[in-house]
Write a protein that holds these residues in place. Sequence first.
Motif, mmCIF file in Angstrom:
data_model
loop_
_atom_site.group_PDB
_atom_site.id
_atom_site.type_symbol
_atom_site.label_atom_id
_atom_site.label_comp_id
_atom_site.label_asym_id
_atom_site.label_seq_id
_atom_site.Cartn_x
_atom_site.Cartn_y
_atom_site.Cartn_z
ATOM 1 N N GLY A 155 0.816 -1.204 0.000
ATOM 2 C CA GLY A 155 0.000 0.000 0.000
ATOM 3 C C GLY A 155 0.846 1.250 0.000
ATOM 4 N N GLY A 156 0.317 2.288 0.619
ATOM 5 C CA GLY A 156 1.010 3.563 0.687
ATOM 6 C C GLY A 156 0.009 4.686 0.827
ATOM 7 N N HIS A 157 0.519 5.882 1.011
ATOM 8 C CA HIS A 157 -0.366 7.046 1.092
ATOM 9 C C HIS A 157 0.386 8.281 0.612
ATOM 10 C CE1 HIS A 157 1.829 7.584 4.946
ATOM 11 N NE2 HIS A 157 1.556 8.872 4.766
ATOM 12 N N TYR A 158 -0.369 9.349 0.389
ATOM 13 C CA TYR A 158 0.197 10.619 -0.037
ATOM 14 C C TYR A 158 0.304 11.560 1.155
ATOM 15 C CZ TYR A 158 -1.510 8.627 -4.396
ATOM 16 O OH TYR A 158 -1.781 7.771 -5.436
ATOM 17 N N THR A 159 1.499 12.089 1.372
ATOM 18 C CA THR A 159 1.662 13.156 2.356
ATOM 19 C C THR A 159 1.111 14.448 1.787
ATOM 20 O OG1 THR A 159 3.830 13.801 1.522
ATOM 21 C CG2 THR A 159 3.778 12.036 3.187
ATOM 22 N N ALA A 160 1.027 15.455 2.625
ATOM 23 C CA ALA A 160 0.599 16.764 2.126
ATOM 24 C C ALA A 160 1.545 17.259 1.043
ATOM 25 C CB ALA A 160 0.530 17.762 3.281
ATOM 26 N N GLU A 161 2.827 16.976 1.200
ATOM 27 C CA GLU A 161 3.814 17.394 0.204
ATOM 28 C C GLU A 161 3.627 16.629 -1.105
ATOM 29 O OE1 GLU A 161 4.493 16.514 3.335
ATOM 30 O OE2 GLU A 161 4.892 18.527 4.138
ATOM 31 N N ASP A 162 3.357 15.328 -1.014
ATOM 32 C CA ASP A 162 3.082 14.546 -2.219
ATOM 33 C C ASP A 162 1.889 15.106 -2.982
ATOM 34 O OD1 ASP A 162 5.090 12.653 -1.651
ATOM 35 O OD2 ASP A 162 3.700 11.358 -0.532
ATOM 36 N N TYR A 163 0.832 15.393 -2.235
ATOM 37 C CA TYR A 163 -0.388 15.882 -2.863
ATOM 38 C C TYR A 163 -0.150 17.246 -3.523
ATOM 39 C CZ TYR A 163 -5.336 17.155 -3.340
ATOM 40 O OH TYR A 163 -6.561 17.549 -3.825
ATOM 41 N N ALA A 164 0.573 18.123 -2.829
ATOM 42 C CA ALA A 164 0.873 19.434 -3.405
ATOM 43 C C ALA A 164 1.685 19.303 -4.688
ATOM 44 C CB ALA A 164 1.618 20.293 -2.390
ATOM 45 N N ARG A 165 2.611 18.341 -4.702
ATOM 46 C CA ARG A 165 3.406 18.129 -5.912
ATOM 47 C C ARG A 165 2.536 17.639 -7.065
ATOM 48 N NH1 ARG A 165 7.799 13.289 -6.865
ATOM 49 N NH2 ARG A 165 7.616 13.319 -9.130
ATOM 50 N N LEU A 166 1.621 16.712 -6.782
ATOM 51 C CA LEU A 166 0.713 16.226 -7.818
ATOM 52 C C LEU A 166 -0.149 17.360 -8.376
ATOM 53 C CD1 LEU A 166 -0.558 12.874 -6.273
ATOM 54 C CD2 LEU A 166 0.691 13.120 -8.422
ATOM 55 N N VAL A 167 -0.665 18.169 -7.483
ATOM 56 C CA VAL A 167 -1.503 19.293 -7.900
ATOM 57 C C VAL A 167 -0.697 20.246 -8.783
ATOM 58 C CG1 VAL A 167 -2.695 21.352 -7.064
ATOM 59 C CG2 VAL A 167 -3.109 19.136 -5.973
ATOM 60 N N ALA A 168 0.549 20.503 -8.413
ATOM 61 C CA ALA A 168 1.385 21.409 -9.196
ATOM 62 C C ALA A 168 1.726 20.812 -10.552
ATOM 63 C CB ALA A 168 2.660 21.736 -8.418
ATOM 64 N N HIS A 169 2.052 19.512 -10.578
ATOM 65 C CA HIS A 169 2.370 18.856 -11.846
ATOM 66 C C HIS A 169 1.168 18.918 -12.788
ATOM 67 C CE1 HIS A 169 4.743 16.049 -14.310
ATOM 68 N NE2 HIS A 169 3.600 15.443 -14.579
ATOM 69 N N ALA A 170 -0.022 18.714 -12.244
ATOM 70 C CA ALA A 170 -1.227 18.797 -13.061
ATOM 71 C C ALA A 170 -1.486 20.229 -13.529
ATOM 72 C CB ALA A 170 -2.425 18.272 -12.266
ATOM 73 N N ALA A 171 -1.362 21.182 -12.616
ATOM 74 C CA ALA A 171 -1.628 22.578 -12.969
ATOM 75 C C ALA A 171 -0.705 23.073 -14.071
ATOM 76 C CB ALA A 171 -1.501 23.459 -11.736
ATOM 77 N N ALA A 172 0.535 22.603 -14.067
ATOM 78 C CA ALA A 172 1.491 23.012 -15.097
ATOM 79 C C ALA A 172 1.100 22.492 -16.472
ATOM 80 C CB ALA A 172 2.889 22.515 -14.737
ATOM 81 N N ARG A 173 0.121 21.611 -16.517
ATOM 82 C CA ARG A 173 -0.375 21.059 -17.783
ATOM 83 C C ARG A 173 -1.851 21.402 -18.007
ATOM 84 N NH1 ARG A 173 3.699 19.132 -15.676
ATOM 85 N NH2 ARG A 173 5.345 18.046 -16.827
#
Length: 521
Positions: free
Chosen positions: A224-242
Amino acid sequence: MTGPAVVPRPLRLQQLSDQPFVVVVGTAVMAPDPAARQAAERLATLVGGSVQATAAPEAAAFRLRLVGPADDEHTRTGPAGGEEALPALPAGESGEELPAGAEAYRLHVHADGVDVDARTPAGLHHAVTTLAQLLSGTSGGARTLPAVLVLDAPRFTWRGLSIDVARHFVRVADLDVVIDLMADHKLNVLHLHLTDDQAWRIDLPSRPELVRRSSGASVGGDPGGHYTAEDYARLVAHAAARGIVVVPELDVPGHVNAALHAYGELSPSGRPTDEYLGIDVGFSRLTAALPATEEFLHDVFSDVAAMTPGPYVHIGGDEVQGMAPDEYAALVGTAAAAVRAAGKQVVGWQEIATTPLEPGTVVQYWDVHADPAPFVAAGAAGARLVLSPGDRTYLDMKYHPGYPLGLEWAGHVELRDSYDWEPTALLPGLPAEALIGVEAAVWTETLRTLDDLTTMLLPRLAAVAEVAWSAADRRDWEEFRVRVAAHGARWDAAGLRWYASPQVAWARAPRSWTSDVLRSP
């Protein structure tokens, strides 16, 4: 069809008699407006160019311009945007008007350069995606762009992909790959199904036990695994840049065993439930009468809303069995109120249409066997509908009987099934203004790896993307199957695993389940 194989099909693509534009390393990518910077950086990475604010007028260059009204990005360019409010603009250097719509773009490739005009950064991102599909190599090693004029804008403002990261955890790096695939197909909404019976995948400050106790495994005992707040912020930023908005989903009041396993006070017994790593649905639920329930809903939805810059939060609401309608409506209402109090718009699966909804609530339709009356009534009352019909857009359905990945409760979904349907015909009587988009979904009961995920997404994601982007009179299956055939080589070049549908004469033989051994499902 001859000519460029662009997917989704543009409103207009005209081949010109001019010579192609030859792309050389270091070609200038001009972006005088700071808001165009992200799209310019994407383009520079693609062509080996350099982003510049200015260049000599006579220089061969890519020129990215933002033109027209500059409004709030989320309300004018995101899936909530009012496209009809933005008219066509006067003709640019190409002599052609920029089409109406916040995400519209105008692309003119000629021997001396490339001119891109759009109203918003989202439009520039779409133009870059089209350029990526037009770019080709020559026998001498040079790369060229054909002389074309493209005038384009999407049909629907919400063009999404939902990914279940609860049943099998999907690493951040793998989600980045999926986000890039979405951008390659001009999709603009990433819906993350973050919680379910098996696991809770996002760390929330108010409820740390959710990931401590309920994120360590996946279906069948897989890691399994989970997303930290930092992981989630990075995903949001990667998506926003596209140009992609992230919509997080915390699924309530059903699909909550992971929450009950972490916090026993949410269970009528007062004790934590056992961990569940199977694939059954409908057996878990919150209880409105318990004192802990309302506080839990307020806490988790407030937290995830605070972490999410986009305008939406998804509350789930599906497959709650054995709950009285009044209790279901109360729990949905509590979750929705917490989302609205945090300044976000509510999204939920189609079942929430049976409850009182605020105007603007987004209802996600998925079960084609359900009575359509509540969804039509909700649309007439001010709700908005996103269509995810399971027999067309659920991309975890097996391609055919015996396929080693996926399920088949909604049938078998081949490429043509994902392409050959018309959204406006799905819910007769739904007001036209209530239909805002289309969203594919992939559930991960049987999908363990990135290879598994891309095998189920491709090529069907391209089909759903065209349904969401291209006008009905611009879509034709026979024409699409010719265009999409060229994309197999692009997926191969990117190192992606995908399914070679026999419905298409692919330009290059892929490494498919029929010609190569993929990782065991």
